[in-house]
Write an enzyme that holds these catalytic residues in place. Structure first.
Site, PDB file in Angstrom:
ATOM      1  N   SER A 159      39.900   9.863 -26.681  1.00  0.00           N
ATOM      2  CA  SER A 159      40.013  11.308 -26.264  1.00  0.00           C
ATOM      3  C   SER A 159      40.724  11.811 -25.052  1.00  0.00           C
ATOM      4  O   SER A 159      41.100  11.081 -24.251  1.00  0.00           O
ATOM      5  CB  SER A 159      38.584  11.921 -26.172  1.00  0.00           C
ATOM      6  OG  SER A 159      38.661  13.329 -25.797  1.00  0.00           O
ATOM      7  N   TYR A 216      30.008  11.693 -21.446  1.00  0.00           N
ATOM      8  CA  TYR A 216      30.833  11.325 -22.786  1.00  0.00           C
ATOM      9  C   TYR A 216      32.270  10.899 -22.595  1.00  0.00           C
ATOM     10  O   TYR A 216      32.671   9.700 -23.076  1.00  0.00           O
ATOM     11  CB  TYR A 216      30.932  12.584 -23.615  1.00  0.00           C
ATOM     12  CG  TYR A 216      32.080  12.819 -24.655  1.00  0.00           C
ATOM     13  CD1 TYR A 216      33.132  13.217 -24.626  1.00  0.00           C
ATOM     14  CD2 TYR A 216      31.831  11.899 -25.830  1.00  0.00           C
ATOM     15  CE1 TYR A 216      34.133  13.409 -25.303  1.00  0.00           C
ATOM     16  CE2 TYR A 216      32.855  11.982 -26.792  1.00  0.00           C
ATOM     17  CZ  TYR A 216      34.120  12.498 -26.603  1.00  0.00           C
ATOM     18  OH  TYR A 216      35.129  12.570 -27.402  1.00  0.00           O
ATOM     19  N   LYS A 254      34.387   7.127 -23.151  1.00  0.00           N
ATOM     20  CA  LYS A 254      35.685   6.813 -23.882  1.00  0.00           C
ATOM     21  C   LYS A 254      36.515   5.776 -22.715  1.00  0.00           C
ATOM     22  O   LYS A 254      37.204   5.018 -23.200  1.00  0.00           O
ATOM     23  CB  LYS A 254      36.484   8.066 -23.905  1.00  0.00           C
ATOM     24  CG  LYS A 254      35.880   8.806 -25.182  1.00  0.00           C
ATOM     25  CD  LYS A 254      35.639   8.167 -26.492  1.00  0.00           C
ATOM     26  CE  LYS A 254      35.106   8.727 -27.572  1.00  0.00           C
ATOM     27  NZ  LYS A 254      35.042   7.952 -28.907  1.00  0.00           N
TER      28      LYS A 254
HETATM   29  C1  WQD Z   1      37.551  24.409 -26.348  1.00  0.00           C
HETATM   30  C2  WQD Z   1      37.905  25.488 -25.589  1.00  0.00           C
HETATM   31  C3  WQD Z   1      36.066  26.276 -23.874  1.00  0.00           C
HETATM   32  C4  WQD Z   1      33.007  27.020 -27.188  1.00  0.00           C
HETATM   33  C5  WQD Z   1      35.551  18.797 -26.481  1.00  0.00           C
HETATM   34  C6  WQD Z   1      35.660  17.494 -25.978  1.00  0.00           C
HETATM   35  C7  WQD Z   1      36.555  16.792 -26.594  1.00  0.00           C
HETATM   36  C8  WQD Z   1      36.577  16.550 -28.187  1.00  0.00           C
HETATM   37  C9  WQD Z   1      36.603  18.246 -28.635  1.00  0.00           C
HETATM   38  C10 WQD Z   1      35.009  15.150 -29.196  1.00  0.00           C
HETATM   39  C11 WQD Z   1      37.401  25.452 -23.989  1.00  0.00           C
HETATM   40  C12 WQD Z   1      36.103  27.340 -25.027  1.00  0.00           C
HETATM   41  C13 WQD Z   1      34.033  26.794 -26.531  1.00  0.00           C
HETATM   42  C14 WQD Z   1      32.494  28.207 -26.897  1.00  0.00           C
HETATM   43  C15 WQD Z   1      34.395  29.026 -25.585  1.00  0.00           C
HETATM   44  N1  WQD Z   1      35.230  16.258 -28.409  1.00  0.00           N
HETATM   45  N2  WQD Z   1      34.838  27.697 -25.736  1.00  0.00           N
HETATM   46  N3  WQD Z   1      33.323  29.380 -26.279  1.00  0.00           N
HETATM   47  O1  WQD Z   1      35.749  21.076 -24.538  1.00  0.00           O
HETATM   48  O2  WQD Z   1      38.226  21.113 -25.239  1.00  0.00           O
HETATM   49  O3  WQD Z   1      36.769  19.369 -26.209  1.00  0.00           O
HETATM   50  O4  WQD Z   1      35.499  18.674 -27.941  1.00  0.00           O
HETATM   51  O5  WQD Z   1      35.975  14.559 -29.711  1.00  0.00           O
HETATM   52  O6  WQD Z   1      36.593  15.100 -26.168  1.00  0.00           O
HETATM   53  O7  WQD Z   1      36.052  17.276 -24.417  1.00  0.00           O
HETATM   54  O8  WQD Z   1      36.553  21.678 -26.767  1.00  0.00           O
HETATM   55  O9  WQD Z   1      36.014  23.337 -28.638  1.00  0.00           O
HETATM   56  O10 WQD Z   1      34.299  22.570 -26.657  1.00  0.00           O
HETATM   57  O11 WQD Z   1      36.158  24.252 -26.274  1.00  0.00           O
HETATM   58  O12 WQD Z   1      35.165  29.849 -25.107  1.00  0.00           O
HETATM   59  O13 WQD Z   1      31.435  28.949 -27.655  1.00  0.00           O
HETATM   60  O14 WQD Z   1      36.917  26.903 -26.020  1.00  0.00           O
HETATM   61  O15 WQD Z   1      35.900  26.733 -23.001  1.00  0.00           O
HETATM   62  O16 WQD Z   1      38.167  26.149 -23.249  1.00  0.00           O
HETATM   63  P1  WQD Z   1      36.855  20.766 -25.661  1.00  0.00           P
HETATM   64  P2  WQD Z   1      35.652  22.760 -27.181  1.00  0.00           P
END
Ligand code: WQD
Length: 338
Positions: free
Chosen positions: A125, A150, A154
């Protein structure tokens, strides 16, 4: 040729099983159904006309892993997706993550060392980069201290694979995903988050269906053009295709090193607000949202430099953000209709 896909009924795993079967591989999907459902097998069948062999094994049980590989000495490759992947949950329950994401990896690698030929694709990741200094992020960007258990699993997983490669015949490719989203165009398989979605896109599509009152945008005071975080959202089918290409590279012994690393993204960054507006465009409806406080552990921006994957793997993501969101929306509408 027999390929094992661990976590094969999961979100990325199931899409990869479809692409492997489309290329004529015989697939064994291993899954303990802790974060997936058995119906995914039907979805894979409806798309490809074939069901993979399914083994309900918990890879944390060393004996079960040994028994499986003893019965399947003709395996030529393993694509390892099986892992827990919720950043927030990993902070609350680190030992679950170290047991599931590290022990299972060790047990699978131990069995691979006993096979005549072992080709290993590891689901890594972009989290390993933390907040990278320079955008877009290249594979030689420094690995930052993990901000969650997490992300640490990785990083540790990659280190284990590198150490093992030095003293075994296992050839590996580490694939560092950015943000996987979307669903197969048939809407036969897609993302099935359990409970309240942690990730942005499933939360958006559930809000679009009225299952959630509104989306909480975690902060709009970041140093970005519109103040919200930037990510590289890649269609899960593009991601799945990259796995098949990486596996074929190892099977054809085209790899230049025993462990190769590739970023898998689109190369384009999109802010949370841009994702919301793109969703409103593809769904034709307004998305209710409110700005709330920042989420602990979020990086400001992360998007991939895809030159290495483009040049060496000959792979490039094809779907645009809107196409990916449209496929996620089609999937959400389908599963909520039933
Ligand atoms: C994306 C953006 C949030 C939810 C994580 C893991 C990564 C992979 C994907 C597994 C961020 C914003 C999110 C919400 C929001 N996991 N957000 N409101 O954190 O980039 O990555 O998930 O493979 O390894 O780190 O993904 O979709 O959680 O967030 O504003 O209800 O959306 O702050 O900026 P992230 P995400």
């Amino acid at each position: 040729m027999k390929i094992v896909v661990t976590g094969g009924l999961g979100f990325i795993g199931s899409h990869t099983v479809v692409e492997l079967q489309n290329q004529g591989f015989e697939v064994i999907a291993i899954d303990n159904l802790s974060n997936s459902s058995i119906e995914v097998l039907d979805g894979i069948y409806n798309i490809t006309g074939k069901k993979p062999i399914f083994e309900n094994i918990d890879l944390r049980e060393k004996q079960s892993v040994q028994d499986f590989f003893k019965k399947n000495q003709d395996i030529v490759g393993v694509i390892h997706f099986a892992a827990s992947k919720a950043v927030g949950e990993s902070v609350e329950n680190p030992l679950l993550y170290y047991e599931n994401n590290i022990n299972a990896l060790v047990y699978v690698l131990q069995e691979l060392t006993k096979l005549p030929e072992a080709n290993f694709i590891f689901s890594s990741s972009c989290t390993v980069y933390g907040q990278a200094e320079k955008m877009p992020i290249t594979e030689d960007a420094s690995i930052q201290p993990a901000i969650s258990p997490y992300g640490n699993t990785k990083q540790i997983g990659e280190e284990i694979i590198r150490d093992v490669a030095k003293v075994t015949t296992i050839n590996s490719i580490l694939l560092r995903y950015f943000n996987p989203i979307g669903a197969h165009s048939t809407a036969e398989i897609g993302e099935l988050p359990i409970g309240i979605p942690q990730n942005l896109v499933p939360f958006i599509t559930q809000t679009g269906m009225g299952l959630r009152k509104e989306l909480s945008v975690y902060g709009n005071d970041y140093p970005t053009p519109d103040g919200t975080c930037i990510r590289d959202y890649i269609h899960v089918v593009d991601l799945a295709k990259a796995h098949v290409i990486a596996l074929q590279r190892l099977l054809k012994k085209e790899n230049l090193e025993k462990v190769e690393t590739f970023n898998l993204g689109t190369g384009t960054g999109s802010s949370v607000l841009e994702v919301i507006h793109a969703f409103e465009k593809v769904s034709g409806q307004k998305l209710p949202y409110k700005i709330v406080a920042r989420r602990e552990g979020d990086v400001v921006e992360a998007y991939a430099n895809t030159d290495k994957a483009n040049k060496i793997l000959g792979w490039k993501a094809e779907s645009t953000l809107e196409e990916s969101l449209a496929s996620a929306w089609k999937w959400e509408q389908k599963i909520r209709k039933n």
